[in-house]
Enzyme design. Structure first.
Site, short mmCIF file in Angstrom:
data_model
loop_
_atom_site.label_atom_id
_atom_site.label_comp_id
_atom_site.label_asym_id
_atom_site.label_seq_id
_atom_site.Cartn_x
_atom_site.Cartn_y
_atom_site.Cartn_z
CE1 TYR A 142 -3.16 -2.88 0.15
CE2 TYR A 142 -3.82 -2.20 2.34
CZ TYR A 142 -3.97 -3.02 1.25
OH TYR A 142 -4.94 -4.00 1.26
CG LEU A 269 -19.59 0.95 1.18
CD1 LEU A 269 -19.43 2.45 1.43
CD2 LEU A 269 -21.03 0.52 1.42
#
Length: 390
Positions: A142, A269
């Site tokens: 990341y 989501l």
């Protein structure tokens, strides 16, 4: 520590994003084993398999409550002083291990070291921590390692007790050199199971799990661990949302009941698709408008993407009736699955995070009737030969 595997999430994902999510190492371990009392006739004919599972779950929950009350009394403490009680954040066991994690965690993919500033990252972590979140997820890939650094710096600056936090990181895509990536011993200090056992024995991690592994690969790792007296994985990190259900609802429950592997899920989501922002196309300021997220834009504007948006519009009345937003409904829907130990949230603003954390208040409203309503709209409930619900 999570061991991650490379692969494709959803339909079309670029090689870069495949690297981000396909990793195969994850730090977490330990299993709780409760003695099973066999019925006199070898089986309980008065209860269905589902009823037996629910009964066992209630018995285990009662046992944990008794043990916790005994421990608090022994230490002259009370449940009112615990984080779970003061914040209202439920905690669950990670698989069948003894590790307790908040049912909502905070992820750092895309945001930390990239999409947001360090100041916003600190604000997000503070909101999460003060809301009872004890699980923070990151990975060496990341932001090319910056996300891990930022996460650690914030914890140090805030002075939070390390013993009160559960930090998960993932290994596979590290540097550009051949020796800086993958799951070799050189990269993560023999191959995966032996390496993870070494990491835990050296005190560098307490548990390990997997990320984006198949059920067969997880079972193989477990078998190797048992054969050579090493430490098996305790959880799998998997994508799970309204439009991605097969793995978490069909494959992982079997692993949980057979070997105790739990589920830590991400993208509730669907990379923002369920947020409602893409109902009328792709806004210029959205993630899907960025060049590196062309795969997400293509997914949204595809025929399947348009069908998904129509289903979300049909779900909106349910959210309104429950007094919540569509994102809160989607997160609560993930949490209603008792096989899910924790759902990782990804937020770029404090407002988004506060809204998503509000799903905790929606969870008690997720009755079987509401869940059936949602299933009737989605029409994508995967078929399972066995009922592993507990």
């Amino acid at each position: 520590m999570l061991a991650a595997r490379t692969g494709v999430a959803g339909s079309q994902i670029s090689e870069e994003n495949t690297k981000l999510r396909k990793q195969s190492g994850f730090s977490v371990t330990g299993k709780d084993k409760s003695p099973k009392k066999a019925p006199e006739n070898g089986k309980d004919s008065s209860l269905s398999p589902s009823g037996q599972s629910q009964l066992r779950a209630r018995q285990l929950a009662l046992l944990r409550e008794v043990e916790m009350n005994w421990y608090l009394k022994l230490c002259d403490l009370s449940s009112e002083r615990t984080t779970a009680h003061t914040t209202g954040m439920p905690h669950r066991n990670l698989g069948k291990s003894g590790l307790r994690v908040s049912c909502l965690g905070l992820g750092t993919w895309v945001t930390f070291g990239g999409q947001i500033s360090d100041e916003v990252a600190e604000r997000l972590m503070t909101i999460a921590y003060e809301s009872g979140v004890n699980l923070f997820d990151t990975a060496e890939v990341y932001a090319a390692g910056k996300a891990e650094v930022i996460l650690g710096s914030i914890i140090k600056k805030k002075g939070w007790r390390r013993s009160s936090l559960v930090i998960t990181t993932k290994l596979y895509w590290g540097g550009k050199a051949e020796t800086e990536r993958g799951l070799s011993r050189k990269h993560i200090i023999e191959e995966i199971v032996r390496a993870m056992t070494h990491v835990i024995n050296q005190g560098m991690a307490m548990y390990w799990g997997t990320s984006r592994w198949s059920a067969m690969e997880i079972m193989e790792a477990y078998s190797v661990a048992r054969q050579f007296n090493m430490i098996p994985p305790v959880c799998e990190q998997a994508e799970y949302h309204l439009f991605q259900r097969e793995k978490v609802e069909v494959q992982l429950p079997e692993l949980y009941h057979k070997i105790g592997v739990g589920a830590m899920t991400w993208s509730p989501l669907a990379c923002g698709i369920i947020s409602g922002k893409y109902g009328n196309g792709v806004p210029e300021s959205s993630r899907a408008s960025l060049k590196c997220y062309q795969w997400l834009k293509e997914r949204i504007v595809s025929e399947e993407g348009r069908k998904q948006q129509n289903k979300l519009k049909d779900l909106s009345p349910i959210a309104e009736r429950l007094g919540c937003t569509l994102p809160q409904l989607a997160v609560a829907w993930c949490l209603r699955n008792e096989g899910v130990s924790s759902v990782l949230l990804g937020s770029s603003t404090p407002e988004q995070l506060i809204e998503n954390l509000g799903a905790i208040q929606v969870l008690p409203k997720m009755t079987s009737h509401v869940v059936n309503e949602i299933d009737n709209i989605l029409r994508n409930k995967p078929y399972s030969k066995k009922d592993y619900r507990s």
